[in-house]
Design a protein around this motif. Structure first.
Motif, PDB file in Angstrom:
ATOM      1  N   ASP A   1      33.198  43.977  34.531  1.00  0.00           N
ATOM      2  CA  ASP A   1      33.961  42.757  34.774  1.00  0.00           C
ATOM      3  C   ASP A   1      35.448  43.083  34.754  1.00  0.00           C
ATOM      4  N   PRO A   2      35.985  43.612  35.869  1.00  0.00           N
ATOM      5  CA  PRO A   2      37.402  44.001  35.889  1.00  0.00           C
ATOM      6  C   PRO A   2      38.344  42.819  35.711  1.00  0.00           C
ATOM      7  N   GLY A   3      37.848  41.598  35.891  1.00  0.00           N
ATOM      8  CA  GLY A   3      38.684  40.426  35.715  1.00  0.00           C
ATOM      9  C   GLY A   3      38.831  39.975  34.269  1.00  0.00           C
ATOM     10  N   ASP A   4      38.171  40.659  33.339  1.00  0.00           N
ATOM     11  CA  ASP A   4      38.280  40.312  31.919  1.00  0.00           C
ATOM     12  C   ASP A   4      39.745  40.403  31.489  1.00  0.00           C
ATOM     13  N   ALA A   5      40.277  39.295  30.971  1.00  0.00           N
ATOM     14  CA  ALA A   5      41.719  39.199  30.712  1.00  0.00           C
ATOM     15  C   ALA A   5      42.119  39.524  29.277  1.00  0.00           C
ATOM     16  N   ARG A   6      41.191  39.965  28.433  1.00  0.00           N
ATOM     17  CA  ARG A   6      41.545  40.246  27.045  1.00  0.00           C
ATOM     18  C   ARG A   6      42.634  41.323  26.944  1.00  0.00           C
ATOM     19  N   ASP A   7      43.605  41.093  26.045  1.00  0.00           N
ATOM     20  CA  ASP A   7      44.645  42.106  25.847  1.00  0.00           C
ATOM     21  C   ASP A   7      44.141  43.153  24.858  1.00  0.00           C
ATOM     22  N   LEU A   8      44.975  44.146  24.598  1.00  0.00           N
ATOM     23  CA  LEU A   8      44.520  45.266  23.780  1.00  0.00           C
ATOM     24  C   LEU A   8      44.226  44.839  22.342  1.00  0.00           C
TER      25      LEU A   8
ATOM     26  N   GLY B   1      43.147  36.917  48.692  1.00  0.00           N
ATOM     27  CA  GLY B   1      43.356  35.990  47.584  1.00  0.00           C
ATOM     28  C   GLY B   1      42.172  35.924  46.634  1.00  0.00           C
ATOM     29  N   THR B   2      40.972  35.835  47.189  1.00  0.00           N
ATOM     30  CA  THR B   2      39.774  35.783  46.352  1.00  0.00           C
ATOM     31  C   THR B   2      39.584  37.090  45.602  1.00  0.00           C
ATOM     32  N   THR B   3      39.834  38.211  46.279  1.00  0.00           N
ATOM     33  CA  THR B   3      39.712  39.517  45.637  1.00  0.00           C
ATOM     34  C   THR B   3      40.672  39.634  44.456  1.00  0.00           C
ATOM     35  N   ALA B   4      41.906  39.200  44.644  1.00  0.00           N
ATOM     36  CA  ALA B   4      42.890  39.257  43.564  1.00  0.00           C
ATOM     37  C   ALA B   4      42.390  38.503  42.339  1.00  0.00           C
ATOM     38  N   MET B   5      41.811  37.337  42.566  1.00  0.00           N
ATOM     39  CA  MET B   5      41.304  36.536  41.459  1.00  0.00           C
ATOM     40  C   MET B   5      40.110  37.209  40.789  1.00  0.00           C
ATOM     41  N   LEU B   6      39.190  37.736  41.590  1.00  0.00           N
ATOM     42  CA  LEU B   6      37.967  38.329  41.054  1.00  0.00           C
ATOM     43  C   LEU B   6      38.242  39.556  40.193  1.00  0.00           C
ATOM     44  N   VAL B   7      39.249  40.341  40.558  1.00  0.00           N
ATOM     45  CA  VAL B   7      39.503  41.573  39.797  1.00  0.00           C
ATOM     46  C   VAL B   7      40.557  41.388  38.709  1.00  0.00           C
ATOM     47  N   GLY B   8      41.079  40.154  38.563  1.00  0.00           N
ATOM     48  CA  GLY B   8      41.893  39.884  37.386  1.00  0.00           C
ATOM     49  C   GLY B   8      43.388  39.870  37.556  1.00  0.00           C
ATOM     50  N   PHE B   9      43.896  39.871  38.791  1.00  0.00           N
ATOM     51  CA  PHE B   9      45.341  39.772  38.960  1.00  0.00           C
ATOM     52  C   PHE B   9      45.764  38.311  38.841  1.00  0.00           C
TER      53      PHE B   9
ATOM     54  N   ARG C   1      44.203  49.745  33.251  1.00  0.00           N
ATOM     55  CA  ARG C   1      43.394  48.594  33.688  1.00  0.00           C
ATOM     56  C   ARG C   1      43.781  48.147  35.098  1.00  0.00           C
ATOM     57  N   SER C   2      45.061  48.195  35.407  1.00  0.00           N
ATOM     58  CA  SER C   2      45.494  47.845  36.758  1.00  0.00           C
ATOM     59  C   SER C   2      44.888  48.797  37.790  1.00  0.00           C
ATOM     60  N   ARG C   3      44.858  50.082  37.442  1.00  0.00           N
ATOM     61  CA  ARG C   3      44.255  51.076  38.343  1.00  0.00           C
ATOM     62  C   ARG C   3      42.761  50.788  38.533  1.00  0.00           C
ATOM     63  N   LEU C   4      42.072  50.460  37.448  1.00  0.00           N
ATOM     64  CA  LEU C   4      40.652  50.139  37.541  1.00  0.00           C
ATOM     65  C   LEU C   4      40.443  48.891  38.399  1.00  0.00           C
ATOM     66  N   ARG C   5      41.292  47.900  38.249  1.00  0.00           N
ATOM     67  CA  ARG C   5      41.167  46.683  39.046  1.00  0.00           C
ATOM     68  C   ARG C   5      41.401  46.958  40.525  1.00  0.00           C
ATOM     69  N   LEU C   6      42.360  47.804  40.823  1.00  0.00           N
ATOM     70  CA  LEU C   6      42.617  48.149  42.224  1.00  0.00           C
ATOM     71  C   LEU C   6      41.421  48.882  42.823  1.00  0.00           C
ATOM     72  N   ARG C   7      40.805  49.760  42.042  1.00  0.00           N
ATOM     73  CA  ARG C   7      39.615  50.445  42.546  1.00  0.00           C
ATOM     74  C   ARG C   7      38.492  49.445  42.807  1.00  0.00           C
ATOM     75  N   ALA C   8      38.317  48.500  41.888  1.00  0.00           N
ATOM     76  CA  ALA C   8      37.281  47.490  42.070  1.00  0.00           C
ATOM     77  C   ALA C   8      37.562  46.632  43.300  1.00  0.00           C
ATOM     78  N   SER C   9      38.830  46.415  43.606  1.00  0.00           N
ATOM     79  CA  SER C   9      39.174  45.557  44.745  1.00  0.00           C
ATOM     80  C   SER C   9      38.714  46.142  46.072  1.00  0.00           C
ATOM     81  N   LEU C  10      38.611  47.464  46.152  1.00  0.00           N
ATOM     82  CA  LEU C  10      38.234  48.095  47.418  1.00  0.00           C
ATOM     83  C   LEU C  10      36.868  47.623  47.892  1.00  0.00           C
ATOM     84  N   ALA C  11      35.929  47.501  46.961  1.00  0.00           N
ATOM     85  CA  ALA C  11      34.580  47.084  47.343  1.00  0.00           C
ATOM     86  C   ALA C  11      34.580  45.652  47.864  1.00  0.00           C
TER      87      ALA C  11
END
Length: 257
Positions: A156-163, A212-220, A193-203
């Motif tokens: 779940d790359p969109g998980d917004a929990r901080d460290l 726009g939907t991709t940005a939301m799904l991966v947590g930006f 985490r940003s790098r992981l989210r960008l990788r997830a966005s490719l799929a």
């Protein structure tokens, strides 16, 4: 498969969404391609997301995993003799032209060796041309607590929990986790985490999802933040990149005419 492979061998693998093959190796070169859907191939920290217009050359002996994207896919395993493209010793992305696709279909349907099949196989190496794409490398931590965080974010790359929240979840202080990610991945947690989210966005993008939907799904937090991060890493916007990927096969076909 015969250890002394002298001809191209093709096998189709229907895959459900998220289904794939754990890390493995082949004795022969493989061209990994999907007829439909999206295929993700991972070699170490490198990750390729392949729509039908692209395939990945995987040299013999290279450990890799292959996984379908968010929807079902039909993977075409194409196994090639060692003398074909022997100079390609690293994974290489190639464009799948209409002609290459037709030849793959012909070889898949040809039941027995013969002059026509031999001629078709001889054309394959000339049609394998490197395509300019990029990979998103996401180094993984080794500490058990950080690994737990990484695994949950991969799901779940969109998980917004901080460290701090992650620390309470895995039983470690913020300072400890920060030090672990920096030492074991070479990146701060936020950058990692940003790098992981960008990788997830490719799929998502390769599967036709909107930016726009991709940005939301991966947590930006916003589409603009996602576009800025993607552009900084890749050099072009997500829309421009995937428009170029979609045109690769047709452009190479035109150049070959």
């Amino acid at each position: 498969m015969d250890d002394k492979l002298t001809a191209i061998v093709l096998t189709r693998f229907p895959l459900d969404a998220g289904e794939g093959f754990d890390e493995h190796v082949h004795d022969h070169h493989q061209l990994a391609w999907v007829r439909d859907g999206v295929l993700t191939v991972t070699v170490g920290d490198r990750n390729w997301v392949l729509p039908p217009s692209l395939a990945l050359w995987i040299p013999a002996g290279v450990p890799h995993t292959s996984t379908a994207g968010r929807t079902a896919a039909t993977m075409q395993g194409i196994y090639l003799p060692s003398e074909m493209r022997a100079e390609w010793t690293a994974p290489t992305v190639v464009g799948v032209t209409p002609l290459l696709r037709e030849l793959i279909d012909f070889l898949g349907d040809a039941e027995a060796p013969g002059p026509a099949r031999t001629k078709a196989e001889a054309l394959i190496p000339d049609l394998l041309a490197p395509a300019q794409t990029f990979t998103v490398s996401v180094p993984m931590p080794h500490d058990a607590r950080a690994v737990r965080i990484a695994r949950e974010l991969l799901l779940d790359p969109g998980d917004a929990r901080d460290l701090g929240e992650w620390g309470r979840h895995v039983g470690a202080s913020t300072r400890t986790l920060s030090r672990i990610f920096a030492a074991e991945t070479g990146l701060g947690f936020t950058q990692w985490r940003s790098r992981l989210r960008l990788r997830a966005s490719l799929a998502y993008l390769a599967d036709g999802e909107s930016v726009g939907t991709t940005a939301m799904l991966v947590g930006f937090g916003s589409t603009s933040a996602f576009i800025a991060a993607f552009s900084e890493l890749v050099g072009v916007t997500p829309g421009a990149y995937f428009a170029r990927v979609a045109q690769l096969a047709d452009q190479r076909h035109e150049l070959a005419d």
